[in-house]
Design a protein around this motif. Structure first.
Motif, PDB file in Angstrom:
ATOM      1  N   THR A  34      40.663   6.863  60.997  1.00 34.68           N
ATOM      2  CA  THR A  34      40.552   6.044  59.779  1.00 34.68           C
ATOM      3  C   THR A  34      41.886   5.837  59.076  1.00 34.68           C
ATOM      4  OG1 THR A  34      40.125   7.980  58.367  1.00 34.68           O
ATOM      5  CG2 THR A  34      38.210   6.912  59.412  1.00 34.68           C
ATOM      6  N   GLY A  35      42.858   6.717  59.339  1.00 30.59           N
ATOM      7  CA  GLY A  35      44.123   6.645  58.609  1.00 30.59           C
ATOM      8  C   GLY A  35      43.977   7.010  57.150  1.00 30.59           C
ATOM      9  N   HIS A  36      42.978   7.819  56.858  1.00 36.27           N
ATOM     10  CA  HIS A  36      42.659   8.125  55.454  1.00 36.27           C
ATOM     11  C   HIS A  36      42.137   9.550  55.328  1.00 36.27           C
ATOM     12  CE1 HIS A  36      41.133   7.569  51.385  1.00 36.27           C
ATOM     13  NE2 HIS A  36      39.949   7.971  51.783  1.00 36.27           N
ATOM     14  N   VAL A  37      42.539  10.219  54.246  1.00 34.65           N
ATOM     15  CA  VAL A  37      42.004  11.542  53.915  1.00 34.65           C
ATOM     16  C   VAL A  37      41.158  11.402  52.653  1.00 34.65           C
ATOM     17  CG1 VAL A  37      42.536  13.923  53.268  1.00 34.65           C
ATOM     18  CG2 VAL A  37      44.017  12.719  54.896  1.00 34.65           C
ATOM     19  N   PRO A  38      39.858  11.650  52.730  1.00 37.76           N
ATOM     20  CA  PRO A  38      39.031  11.568  51.524  1.00 37.76           C
ATOM     21  C   PRO A  38      39.560  12.515  50.446  1.00 37.76           C
ATOM     22  CG  PRO A  38      37.659  11.741  53.497  1.00 37.76           C
ATOM     23  CD  PRO A  38      39.070  12.000  53.921  1.00 37.76           C
ATOM     24  N   PRO A  39      39.624  12.081  49.204  1.00 39.49           N
ATOM     25  CA  PRO A  39      40.160  12.944  48.137  1.00 39.49           C
ATOM     26  C   PRO A  39      39.480  14.299  48.055  1.00 39.49           C
ATOM     27  CG  PRO A  39      39.878  10.700  47.338  1.00 39.49           C
ATOM     28  CD  PRO A  39      39.259  10.749  48.703  1.00 39.49           C
ATOM     29  N   GLU A  40      38.155  14.314  48.263  1.00 40.41           N
ATOM     30  CA  GLU A  40      37.440  15.584  48.162  1.00 40.41           C
ATOM     31  C   GLU A  40      37.864  16.562  49.275  1.00 40.41           C
ATOM     32  OE1 GLU A  40      34.763  12.505  50.183  1.00 40.41           O
ATOM     33  OE2 GLU A  40      36.111  12.618  48.436  1.00 40.41           O
ATOM     34  N   LEU A  41      38.237  16.025  50.447  1.00 43.15           N
ATOM     35  CA  LEU A  41      38.713  16.894  51.525  1.00 43.15           C
ATOM     36  C   LEU A  41      40.083  17.470  51.170  1.00 43.15           C
ATOM     37  CD1 LEU A  41      38.637  18.153  54.317  1.00 43.15           C
ATOM     38  CD2 LEU A  41      39.430  15.959  55.270  1.00 43.15           C
ATOM     39  N   GLY A  42      40.967  16.641  50.624  1.00 38.84           N
ATOM     40  CA  GLY A  42      42.259  17.137  50.195  1.00 38.84           C
ATOM     41  C   GLY A  42      42.134  18.217  49.140  1.00 38.84           C
ATOM     42  N   GLN A  43      41.224  18.016  48.209  1.00 37.00           N
ATOM     43  CA  GLN A  43      41.003  19.012  47.157  1.00 37.00           C
ATOM     44  C   GLN A  43      40.446  20.311  47.725  1.00 37.00           C
ATOM     45  OE1 GLN A  43      38.426  16.905  44.463  1.00 37.00           O
ATOM     46  NE2 GLN A  43      39.990  15.379  43.944  1.00 37.00           N
ATOM     47  N   GLU A  44      39.607  20.193  48.737  1.00 36.53           N
ATOM     48  CA  GLU A  44      39.026  21.382  49.356  1.00 36.53           C
ATOM     49  C   GLU A  44      40.093  22.186  50.094  1.00 36.53           C
ATOM     50  OE1 GLU A  44      35.735  23.920  50.582  1.00 36.53           O
ATOM     51  OE2 GLU A  44      36.194  22.581  48.919  1.00 36.53           O
ATOM     52  N   ILE A  45      40.995  21.502  50.798  1.00 35.52           N
ATOM     53  CA  ILE A  45      42.084  22.198  51.495  1.00 35.52           C
ATOM     54  C   ILE A  45      42.969  22.916  50.484  1.00 35.52           C
ATOM     55  CG2 ILE A  45      44.176  21.861  52.882  1.00 35.52           C
ATOM     56  CD1 ILE A  45      42.685  19.517  54.258  1.00 35.52           C
ATOM     57  N   ALA A  46      43.296  22.234  49.388  1.00 34.69           N
ATOM     58  CA  ALA A  46      44.128  22.857  48.345  1.00 34.69           C
ATOM     59  C   ALA A  46      43.428  24.079  47.751  1.00 34.69           C
ATOM     60  CB  ALA A  46      44.453  21.841  47.254  1.00 34.69           C
ATOM     61  N   ARG A  47      42.127  23.967  47.523  1.00 38.03           N
ATOM     62  CA  ARG A  47      41.372  25.084  46.942  1.00 38.03           C
ATOM     63  C   ARG A  47      41.388  26.285  47.879  1.00 38.03           C
ATOM     64  NH1 ARG A  47      36.646  27.393  47.453  1.00 38.03           N
ATOM     65  NH2 ARG A  47      35.906  25.891  49.015  1.00 38.03           N
ATOM     66  N   LYS A  48      41.187  26.051  49.165  1.00 39.32           N
ATOM     67  CA  LYS A  48      41.173  27.155  50.123  1.00 39.32           C
ATOM     68  C   LYS A  48      42.560  27.751  50.309  1.00 39.32           C
ATOM     69  CE  LYS A  48      37.003  25.713  52.588  1.00 39.32           C
ATOM     70  NZ  LYS A  48      36.411  25.268  53.868  1.00 39.32           N
ATOM     71  N   CYS A  49      43.583  26.916  50.169  1.00 42.28           N
ATOM     72  CA  CYS A  49      44.957  27.421  50.212  1.00 42.28           C
ATOM     73  C   CYS A  49      45.208  28.379  49.054  1.00 42.28           C
ATOM     74  CB  CYS A  49      45.941  26.246  50.174  1.00 42.28           C
ATOM     75  SG  CYS A  49      47.673  26.732  50.146  1.00 42.28           S
ATOM     76  N   LYS A  50      44.691  28.034  47.882  1.00 45.76           N
ATOM     77  CA  LYS A  50      44.825  28.919  46.719  1.00 45.76           C
ATOM     78  C   LYS A  50      44.075  30.226  46.946  1.00 45.76           C
ATOM     79  CE  LYS A  50      45.019  24.978  43.540  1.00 45.76           C
ATOM     80  NZ  LYS A  50      44.269  24.231  42.501  1.00 45.76           N
ATOM     81  N   GLU A  51      42.917  30.146  47.593  1.00 43.54           N
ATOM     82  CA  GLU A  51      42.096  31.335  47.814  1.00 43.54           C
ATOM     83  C   GLU A  51      42.818  32.364  48.676  1.00 43.54           C
ATOM     84  OE1 GLU A  51      38.418  30.065  49.479  1.00 43.54           O
ATOM     85  OE2 GLU A  51      37.561  29.406  47.562  1.00 43.54           O
ATOM     86  N   ILE A  52      43.613  31.914  49.637  1.00 43.34           N
ATOM     87  CA  ILE A  52      44.317  32.872  50.494  1.00 43.34           C
ATOM     88  C   ILE A  52      45.699  33.213  49.921  1.00 43.34           C
ATOM     89  CG2 ILE A  52      43.072  32.140  52.556  1.00 43.34           C
ATOM     90  CD1 ILE A  52      45.626  30.625  53.422  1.00 43.34           C
ATOM     91  N   GLY A  53      46.005  32.674  48.732  1.00 42.58           N
ATOM     92  CA  GLY A  53      47.228  33.060  48.044  1.00 42.58           C
ATOM     93  C   GLY A  53      48.497  32.393  48.526  1.00 42.58           C
ATOM     94  N   PHE A  54      48.372  31.218  49.168  1.00 47.00           N
ATOM     95  CA  PHE A  54      49.561  30.575  49.721  1.00 47.00           C
ATOM     96  C   PHE A  54      49.977  29.310  48.984  1.00 47.00           C
ATOM     97  CE2 PHE A  54      49.079  33.476  53.167  1.00 47.00           C
ATOM     98  CZ  PHE A  54      50.314  33.518  53.800  1.00 47.00           C
ATOM     99  N   PHE A  55      49.212  28.883  47.990  1.00 46.50           N
ATOM    100  CA  PHE A  55      49.614  27.683  47.259  1.00 46.50           C
ATOM    101  C   PHE A  55      50.883  28.003  46.459  1.00 46.50           C
ATOM    102  CE2 PHE A  55      49.670  24.020  44.657  1.00 46.50           C
ATOM    103  CZ  PHE A  55      48.887  23.060  45.293  1.00 46.50           C
ATOM    104  N   GLY A  56      51.918  27.179  46.648  1.00 43.63           N
ATOM    105  CA  GLY A  56      53.188  27.426  45.980  1.00 43.63           C
ATOM    106  C   GLY A  56      53.927  28.633  46.532  1.00 43.63           C
ATOM    107  N   CYS A  57      53.680  28.954  47.805  1.00 41.68           N
ATOM    108  CA  CYS A  57      54.277  30.170  48.379  1.00 41.68           C
ATOM    109  C   CYS A  57      55.793  30.085  48.474  1.00 41.68           C
ATOM    110  CB  CYS A  57      53.677  30.464  49.747  1.00 41.68           C
ATOM    111  SG  CYS A  57      53.950  29.178  50.991  1.00 41.68           S
TER     112      CYS A  57
END
Length: 386
Positions: A34-57
């Motif tokens: 599709t050449g597109h990332v649904p916004p909700e999927l991007g938000q979910e990836i960011a949320r899970k990144c925060k959960e494992i403590g790597f956001f802004g690592c």
């Protein structure tokens, strides 16, 4: 001299690789289609990144980041390189340039970026100013305490998801032995600022779903409080950023090459022709030998460049060497992987054609291969007066 990863670094590699395999790989085919990332999927990836403590690592602990050193963060980027950039962009790594924020800007930009409340993008390239950055025409004129900006930026990565953009703009000129050169100032520009427009850029064959954008400035008025760093000193900030991004490009190229190699290696062991695995033929096995040798060499060049930064050693040439070698290695490895697969390598059933297409841009952005060779040769010859 010890080339082994520490226990912490190995944990970083294992954690990020697992994240990419479980949270990124399953969505890649749909993004490619599709050449597109649904916004909700991007938000979910960011949320899970925060959960494992790597956001802004990549950011210091004092501003809420994990405080990884350059070597450890390069390992993060290497593992992220295995996945689609359209998806891994949400594995938040704010621009290190934001550490130049003053107290007020820290509250408005730096800290929200580290917390994942805001995404940033960075804008330097223009239609007539690519490698020749000082040839930029986007200009800000002083008007009282404000600056009025006119001009265009293009090829601005992931500005489509950015809440604000870090923009490098010409604000004057200076005389140099080679003639007049632009003086550059860095500005923080919020999405929605009057006179500032972010619009879709070009359709690229590389990294589908990872958008490039065009930024238009039409009498866009910015207060002096939006200046990041000092007036006319934008290059001082930019050079620090370019070090980091070029290592990132090298590291992601290594990660992607290893993924392509794994496909080729397993296929060479499993695919049989003339009654034996095709890997038993030197025409294939020697390709694999060359591929892994180049991948390992690029990996070591990249980690050495990051290590030198950690040690406070001069690193400009080493970073350029890593960038040019790793990106050109990726082109060769992905091409050979397709050759080993034969016709199937070009089919959408496999990701190899995607890796092959994605590899092409790595030799262009964040400093072309030619610019890297210029940096390397200049570093070698200048001490000799040449």
């Amino acid at each position: 001299m010890n080339f082994a990863l520490t226990d912490e670094q190995q944990m970083i590699v294992d954690t990020v690789r697992s994240f990419v395999e479980t949270e990124i790989y399953p969505h890649e085919n749909e993004v490619e289609r599709t050449g597109h990332v649904p916004p909700e999927l991007g938000q979910e990836i960011a949320r899970k990144c925060k959960e494992i403590g790597f956001f802004g690592c990549n950011m210091p602990e004092e501003v809420g980041g994990a405080g990884l050193d350059h070597t450890s963060f390069t390992l993060v980027e290497r593992e992220l390189g295995r996945g689609s950039m359209a998806l891994t962009v949400f594995f938040g790594r704010p621009s290190g340039i934001l550490m130049a924020c003053n107290d007020e800007q820290r509250e408005q930009y730096l800290l929200p970026a580290v917390r994942g409340e805001k995404f940033d993008a960075l804008a330097m390239t223009e239609p007539d100013a690519g490698s020749d950055v000082r040839g930029m025409k986007c200009f800000a004129r002083k008007d009282g305490d404000d600056w009025v900006v006119n001009g265009t930026k293009h090829f601005i990565s992931h500005a489509n998801i950015a809440d604000f953009v870090i923009v490098f703009i010409a604000t004057g000129e200076e005389d140099t032995p080679r003639g007049k050169k632009k003086l550059i100032t860095c500005f923080l520009v919020d999405r929605g600022t009057p006179g500032f427009e972010i619009r879709n850029g070009y359709e690229s064959v590389s990294h589908r779903g990872y958008k490039n954008c065009i930024l238009n400035f039409d009498e866009c008025r910015l207060p002096s409080s939006q200046i990041l760093g000092e007036v006319h000193k934008g290059f001082d900030i930019a050079n620090d950023w370019l070090y980091a991004t070029r290592i990132t490009v090298a590291a992601t190229s290594v990660g992607r090459a290893r993924r392509a190699f794994d496909y080729a290696l397993n296929y060479a062991a499993e695919r049989k022709q003339f009654g034996k695995p095709i890997g038993a033929n030197q025409g294939v096995s020697f390709k694999l030998a060359d591929m892994i040798t180049e991948i390992d060499a690029a990996d070591l060049l990249t980690l050495n460049a990051a290590w030198r930064l950690d040690q406070g050693l001069p690193s400009n040439r080493e970073i350029a060497s890593a960038k040019v070698y790793a990106t050109e290695m990726l082109a060769r490895v992905t091409d050979e992987a397709i050759q080993i697969f034969g016709g199937m390598g070009l089919m959408d059933d496999l990701p190899l054609a995607r890796f092959w297409r994605d590899a092409r841009v790595e030799r262009i952005w964040d400093g072309t291969s030619e610019i890297q060779r210029h940096i390397i040769s200049r570093d070698l010859l200048r001490p000799l007066g040449a």
